[in-house]
Design an enzyme around this catalytic site. Structure first.
Site, PDB file in Angstrom:
ATOM      1  N   HIS A   1      -7.055   5.003   5.603  1.00  0.00           N
ATOM      2  CA  HIS A   1      -6.470   6.098   4.803  1.00  0.00           C
ATOM      3  C   HIS A   1      -7.396   6.460   3.642  1.00  0.00           C
ATOM      4  O   HIS A   1      -8.213   5.657   3.230  1.00  0.00           O
ATOM      5  CB  HIS A   1      -5.146   5.678   4.144  1.00  0.00           C
ATOM      6  CG  HIS A   1      -4.195   4.971   5.022  1.00  0.00           C
ATOM      7  ND1 HIS A   1      -3.741   3.699   4.754  1.00  0.00           N
ATOM      8  CD2 HIS A   1      -3.582   5.369   6.156  1.00  0.00           C
ATOM      9  CE1 HIS A   1      -2.884   3.341   5.694  1.00  0.00           C
ATOM     10  NE2 HIS A   1      -2.777   4.326   6.559  1.00  0.00           N
TER      11      HIS A   1
ATOM     12  N   HIS B   1       4.412   9.696   3.876  1.00  0.00           N
ATOM     13  CA  HIS B   1       3.474   9.204   4.882  1.00  0.00           C
ATOM     14  C   HIS B   1       4.100   9.444   6.261  1.00  0.00           C
ATOM     15  O   HIS B   1       5.314   9.244   6.416  1.00  0.00           O
ATOM     16  CB  HIS B   1       3.251   7.699   4.641  1.00  0.00           C
ATOM     17  CG  HIS B   1       2.278   7.089   5.569  1.00  0.00           C
ATOM     18  ND1 HIS B   1       0.921   7.214   5.421  1.00  0.00           N
ATOM     19  CD2 HIS B   1       2.469   6.370   6.710  1.00  0.00           C
ATOM     20  CE1 HIS B   1       0.320   6.560   6.396  1.00  0.00           C
ATOM     21  NE2 HIS B   1       1.239   6.050   7.196  1.00  0.00           N
TER      22      HIS B   1
ATOM     23  N   HIS C   1       0.075  12.666   4.399  1.00  0.00           N
ATOM     24  CA  HIS C   1      -0.909  12.779   3.322  1.00  0.00           C
ATOM     25  C   HIS C   1      -2.220  13.276   3.936  1.00  0.00           C
ATOM     26  O   HIS C   1      -2.496  12.991   5.106  1.00  0.00           O
ATOM     27  CB  HIS C   1      -1.118  11.404   2.668  1.00  0.00           C
ATOM     28  CG  HIS C   1       0.157  10.772   2.209  1.00  0.00           C
ATOM     29  ND1 HIS C   1       0.460   9.443   2.407  1.00  0.00           N
ATOM     30  CD2 HIS C   1       1.234  11.322   1.575  1.00  0.00           C
ATOM     31  CE1 HIS C   1       1.661   9.185   1.907  1.00  0.00           C
ATOM     32  NE2 HIS C   1       2.147  10.306   1.398  1.00  0.00           N
TER      33      HIS C   1
ATOM     34  N   ARG D   1      -5.701  -4.728   2.167  1.00  0.00           N
ATOM     35  CA  ARG D   1      -6.857  -3.826   2.123  1.00  0.00           C
ATOM     36  C   ARG D   1      -8.118  -4.657   2.337  1.00  0.00           C
ATOM     37  O   ARG D   1      -8.531  -5.396   1.447  1.00  0.00           O
ATOM     38  CB  ARG D   1      -6.897  -3.108   0.775  1.00  0.00           C
ATOM     39  CG  ARG D   1      -5.623  -2.321   0.514  1.00  0.00           C
ATOM     40  CD  ARG D   1      -5.583  -1.709  -0.880  1.00  0.00           C
ATOM     41  NE  ARG D   1      -4.298  -1.039  -1.088  1.00  0.00           N
ATOM     42  CZ  ARG D   1      -4.030  -0.220  -2.090  1.00  0.00           C
ATOM     43  NH1 ARG D   1      -4.955   0.043  -2.997  1.00  0.00           N
ATOM     44  NH2 ARG D   1      -2.843   0.346  -2.206  1.00  0.00           N
TER      45      ARG D   1
ATOM     46  N   HIS E   1      -7.184   6.777  -0.315  1.00  0.00           N
ATOM     47  CA  HIS E   1      -6.345   6.394  -1.441  1.00  0.00           C
ATOM     48  C   HIS E   1      -6.764   7.199  -2.675  1.00  0.00           C
ATOM     49  O   HIS E   1      -7.849   7.758  -2.729  1.00  0.00           O
ATOM     50  CB  HIS E   1      -6.445   4.886  -1.678  1.00  0.00           C
ATOM     51  CG  HIS E   1      -5.662   4.100  -0.649  1.00  0.00           C
ATOM     52  ND1 HIS E   1      -4.713   3.152  -0.983  1.00  0.00           N
ATOM     53  CD2 HIS E   1      -5.686   4.137   0.706  1.00  0.00           C
ATOM     54  CE1 HIS E   1      -4.200   2.636   0.125  1.00  0.00           C
ATOM     55  NE2 HIS E   1      -4.774   3.209   1.168  1.00  0.00           N
TER      56      HIS E   1
ATOM     57  N   HIS F   1      -1.744   5.970  -1.532  1.00  0.00           N
ATOM     58  CA  HIS F   1      -2.332   7.030  -0.701  1.00  0.00           C
ATOM     59  C   HIS F   1      -2.501   8.295  -1.539  1.00  0.00           C
ATOM     60  O   HIS F   1      -1.634   8.613  -2.377  1.00  0.00           O
ATOM     61  CB  HIS F   1      -1.423   7.349   0.489  1.00  0.00           C
ATOM     62  CG  HIS F   1      -1.437   6.293   1.543  1.00  0.00           C
ATOM     63  ND1 HIS F   1      -1.030   6.506   2.823  1.00  0.00           N
ATOM     64  CD2 HIS F   1      -1.855   5.008   1.488  1.00  0.00           C
ATOM     65  CE1 HIS F   1      -1.176   5.391   3.524  1.00  0.00           C
ATOM     66  NE2 HIS F   1      -1.673   4.464   2.724  1.00  0.00           N
TER      67      HIS F   1
ATOM     68  N   ASP G   1      -4.412  10.588   5.808  1.00  0.00           N
ATOM     69  CA  ASP G   1      -3.787   9.642   6.739  1.00  0.00           C
ATOM     70  C   ASP G   1      -4.506   9.753   8.081  1.00  0.00           C
ATOM     71  O   ASP G   1      -4.096  10.515   8.958  1.00  0.00           O
ATOM     72  CB  ASP G   1      -2.288   9.951   6.884  1.00  0.00           C
ATOM     73  CG  ASP G   1      -1.497   9.531   5.662  1.00  0.00           C
ATOM     74  OD1 ASP G   1      -2.001   8.691   4.887  1.00  0.00           O
ATOM     75  OD2 ASP G   1      -0.386  10.046   5.481  1.00  0.00           O
TER      76      ASP G   1
ATOM     77  N   HIS H   1      -7.572  -1.094   6.497  1.00  0.00           N
ATOM     78  CA  HIS H   1      -6.504  -2.092   6.375  1.00  0.00           C
ATOM     79  C   HIS H   1      -6.579  -3.169   7.447  1.00  0.00           C
ATOM     80  O   HIS H   1      -7.158  -2.983   8.509  1.00  0.00           O
ATOM     81  CB  HIS H   1      -5.139  -1.405   6.450  1.00  0.00           C
ATOM     82  CG  HIS H   1      -4.810  -0.619   5.217  1.00  0.00           C
ATOM     83  ND1 HIS H   1      -4.154  -1.169   4.143  1.00  0.00           N
ATOM     84  CD2 HIS H   1      -5.064   0.662   4.887  1.00  0.00           C
ATOM     85  CE1 HIS H   1      -4.011  -0.246   3.203  1.00  0.00           C
ATOM     86  NE2 HIS H   1      -4.556   0.871   3.629  1.00  0.00           N
TER      87      HIS H   1
HETATM   88 CU   LIG Z   1      -4.166   2.707   2.969  1.00  0.00          CU
HETATM   89 ZN   LIG Z   2      -0.266   8.070   3.839  1.00  0.00          ZN
END
Ligand SMILES: [Cu+2]
Ligand SMILES: [Zn+2]
Length: 232
Positions: A109, A134, A137, A199, A111, A126, A140, A176
């Site tokens: 993603h 989500h 976003h 993360r 951030h 995010h 994403d 992730h």
């Molecule tokens: Cu993320």
């Molecule tokens: Zn998201």
């Protein structure tokens, strides 16, 4: 100028077409905001005879806050956008995932902050400029299959942008440990971050020239030729 942009954004919010799905409405809103931004700033590079293509690069490093025994994921993400407002293309090239069944999925993603001072933990939530859920976003990017500890993937049609009021430049790309549940997890975290877990690695998106993308396209062609030779 700011006041004009605010009024325009308000009008966009009011003008959303009720017949569209939520996802379509959000995409529509991103597109309209970019269009208004271009009008307000006169940001149409093509009109000046310049190449409007934008490129960006993100050098992925393991999170500084991870224990030493955690996977050390490194690599890069390259972005290309043919014009402001166009959909984004990206190459994801990562390695260092632990040996596990091929096809294991990892979420990636964008951030909010390009702040790596506390490892990937300081990149915030995010990036969510429209305050939506989500996985709507702009950054994403979803799930990516890992094979033999690495990930090599081209994606197009991404909603994120390298220019305009919703630019992801200066923000972070986060890799992730787990799979993104894409908002179907049945809890609040699912609608904020997809329950994608720890993360592992991250980077800050920065603008770059066209050369890295051109090199990668050549390498991709070579890989294709090599795999065709192997199967022939
Ligand atoms: Cu993320
Ligand atoms: Zn998201």
């Amino acid at each position: 100028m700011l006041a004009l942009l605010c009024v325009s954004l308000f009008l966009v919010a009011c003008a959303s077409d009720a017949s569209l799905s939520t996802e379509e409405q959000i995409r529509d809103m991103y597109a309209k905001v970019t269009e208004i931004w271009q009008e307000v700033t006169g940001g149409r590079a093509a009109d000046d005879g310049q190449d409007p293509t934008l490129h960006a690069m993100c050098q992925v490093q393991p999170s500084a806050s991870l224990d030493a025994e955690q996977p050390q994921v490194t690599g890069f993400v390259l972005f290309r956008q043919l014009a402001p407002g166009a959909r984004l293309e990206a190459f994801f090239n990562l390695e260092g995932f632990p040996p596990e069944p091929n096809g294991t999925k990892r979420a990636i993603h964008v951030h909010q902050f390009g702040d790596l001072s506390q490892g990937c933990g300081s990149t915030g939530p995010h990036y969510n400029p429209l305050g939506v859920q989500h996985p709507q976003h702009p950054g994403d990017f979803g799930n990516f299959a890992v094979r033999d500890g690495s990930l090599w993937k081209y994606r197009s049609g991404l909603v994120a942008s390298l220019s305009g009021p919703h630019s992801i430049v200066g923000r972070a790309v986060v890799v992730h440990e787990g799979e993104d549940d894409l908002g179907r997890g049945g809890n609040l975290a699912s609608l904020e971050n997809g329950n994608a877990g720890r993360r592992l690695a991250c980077c800050v998106v920065g603008l770059c020239g066209p050369e890295p993308w051109a090199r990668l396209v050549q390498e991709r062609r070579k890989r294709r030729r090599d795999s065709e030779c192997k199967t022939a």
